[in-house]
Design a protein around this motif. Structure first.
Motif, PDB file in Angstrom:
ATOM      1  N   ARG A  73      59.529 -41.399  32.429  1.00 15.08           N
ATOM      2  CA  ARG A  73      57.621 -40.871  32.506  1.00 15.08           C
ATOM      3  C   ARG A  73      57.811 -39.085  32.088  1.00 15.08           C
ATOM      4  O   ARG A  73      57.224 -39.136  31.098  1.00 15.08           O
ATOM      5  N   ALA A 117      60.011 -39.796  27.789  1.00 16.75           N
ATOM      6  CA  ALA A 117      58.441 -40.087  26.830  1.00 16.75           C
ATOM      7  C   ALA A 117      57.375 -38.966  26.947  1.00 16.75           C
ATOM      8  O   ALA A 117      56.410 -39.350  25.956  1.00 16.75           O
ATOM      9  N   SER A 118      56.747 -38.427  27.829  1.00 16.34           N
ATOM     10  CA  SER A 118      55.855 -37.384  27.608  1.00 16.34           C
ATOM     11  C   SER A 118      55.868 -36.460  26.626  1.00 16.34           C
ATOM     12  O   SER A 118      54.929 -35.755  26.712  1.00 16.34           O
ATOM     13  N   SER A 144      58.824 -39.581  21.616  1.00 18.68           N
ATOM     14  CA  SER A 144      58.535 -40.309  21.347  1.00 18.68           C
ATOM     15  C   SER A 144      58.779 -41.285  22.417  1.00 18.68           C
ATOM     16  O   SER A 144      60.356 -41.750  22.308  1.00 18.68           O
ATOM     17  N   VAL A 145      58.204 -41.989  22.741  1.00 19.29           N
ATOM     18  CA  VAL A 145      58.496 -43.598  23.701  1.00 19.29           C
ATOM     19  C   VAL A 145      59.710 -44.675  22.514  1.00 19.29           C
ATOM     20  O   VAL A 145      60.417 -44.732  23.528  1.00 19.29           O
ATOM     21  N   CYS A 163      58.451 -50.674  25.699  1.00 22.29           N
ATOM     22  CA  CYS A 163      58.041 -49.954  25.398  1.00 22.29           C
ATOM     23  C   CYS A 163      56.126 -49.771  26.018  1.00 22.29           C
ATOM     24  O   CYS A 163      55.020 -48.730  26.450  1.00 22.29           O
ATOM     25  N   ILE A 164      55.322 -50.939  26.137  1.00 23.67           N
ATOM     26  CA  ILE A 164      54.489 -51.194  27.157  1.00 23.67           C
ATOM     27  C   ILE A 164      54.458 -49.816  28.330  1.00 23.67           C
ATOM     28  O   ILE A 164      53.482 -48.774  28.568  1.00 23.67           O
ATOM     29  N   TRP A 213      54.947 -46.350  28.032  1.00 19.20           N
ATOM     30  CA  TRP A 213      54.196 -45.465  27.738  1.00 19.20           C
ATOM     31  C   TRP A 213      52.630 -45.515  28.650  1.00 19.20           C
ATOM     32  O   TRP A 213      51.770 -44.062  28.902  1.00 19.20           O
ATOM     33  N   THR A 224      52.958 -42.928  31.142  1.00 18.88           N
ATOM     34  CA  THR A 224      52.652 -41.421  30.503  1.00 18.88           C
ATOM     35  C   THR A 224      51.529 -41.148  30.312  1.00 18.88           C
ATOM     36  O   THR A 224      50.854 -40.315  30.235  1.00 18.88           O
TER      37      THR A 224
END
Length: 300
Positions: free
Chosen positions: A28, A31-32, A35-36, A86-87, A90, A93
């Motif tokens: 978290r 990725a914040s 890039s994820v 990935c989802i 995302w 975030t």
């Protein structure tokens, strides 16, 4: 299976989901900031390295891990898993750890629902009842039609659907390929695909964040190892209920580290989903059909 092995398997599952929760906390944060796709790519590099080392240490060698009777299914599995990872990250975030995992908890119920059309299994009325109750819990969490609902809240549900399909394809390949072959293809194919997808999104990272990334990758690898040891030690049906403790660990991290709030509707909806999942697991005990694992191979 002895009681001692079952007890050990339970503790291994608890340790695994605790480490997975810590991993999610790091993902978290990273990725914040970056890039994820880049963060997931680095994670897959670590996981692929882990599988290659494990393959090299096996008596039958690397060739035994490469040979599969279902190359296209393995490609589909790897694609679904990288999409799911990935989802869901995302989603972390955008809506946070707590709400993401609360919705994602419906995954075992989706596996049961899709086992009929995908695998041709018989889904009895008790399982359909559990599935319906679990989906009602998702509705309680998402609150569609209310002012607090956002489209981003659907991301963890999409991730759960992808992970459910991945799990069912894993069951299909497991008839001919060993669990290690499945793990090897997931790791290496996933790393190859994520490298192609993630490299264009490469960003310069601070030295401190490289250290956090190393910890993140190490946690991911350690969690996978714990899960492998868990299922090698005890029967899946005995340890599956304890996989839901990941929600508790993630909630603790979300509240203490990221100042997230456990809203009443999320707490109630999560309790409904978990209760439905546990009831379905209890109903499935003793049957010939193997029940799907809430956390097969890499999770989130």
């Amino acid at each position: 299976m002895t009681e001692q092995n079952t007890r050990k398997g339970i503790w291994l599952m608890i340790a695994a989901v605790a480490v997975f929760a810590a991993q999610d906390g790091f993902s978290r944060h990273l990725a914040s900031t970056y890039s994820v796709l880049m963060i997931v790519m680095i994670r897959y590099w670590a996981y692929a390295g882990f599988t290659l080392v494990q393959a090299a240490r096996r008596p039958e060698g690397l060739r035994a891990a490469i040979v599969t009777r279902h190359p296209w299914l393995q490609l589909a599995r790897a694609t679904l898993l990288i999409g799911e990872v990935c989802i869901i990250i995302w989603g972390y975030t955008l809506i946070g750890l707590i709400e993401s995992h609360a919705v994602f908890a419906v995954c075992p119920l989706l596996i049961a629902a899709l086992s009929g059309p995908v695998l041709g299994e018989q889904v009895g009325w008790r399982r359909w009842l559990a599935i319906g109750v679990g989906l009602a819990g998702v509705v309680v969490i998402l609150q569609p039609g209310s002012g607090v609902f956002t489209a981003a809240a659907l991301l963890p549900f999409a991730a759960a659907l992808m992970f459910a399909l991945y799990s069912l394809l894993t069951r299909m390949t497991s008839h001919a390929d060993s669990s290690f072959v499945n793990m090897f293809w997931t790791g290496t194919l996933g790393a190859a695909m994520m490298t192609v997808i993630g490299l264009p999104f490469w960003e310069r990272m601070t030295l401190a964040d490289w250290g956090l990334t190393a910890i993140y990758a190490g946690l991911a690898t350690f969690a996978h190892w714990l899960l492998i040891r868990c299922y090698a030690t005890a029967e899946a049906s005995a340890v599956q209920p304890f996989a839901y403790l990941q929600i508790a660990f993630v909630s603790l991290i979300g509240i203490t580290v990221y100042d997230e709030v456990l809203r009443p509707n999320v707490l109630i909806g999560t309790a409904v989903i978990v209760a439905a999942g546990l009831w379905m697991l209890w109903q499935g005990r003793g049957k010939a059909q193997p029940q799907s694992q809430p956390l097969p191979e890499p999770q989130t």
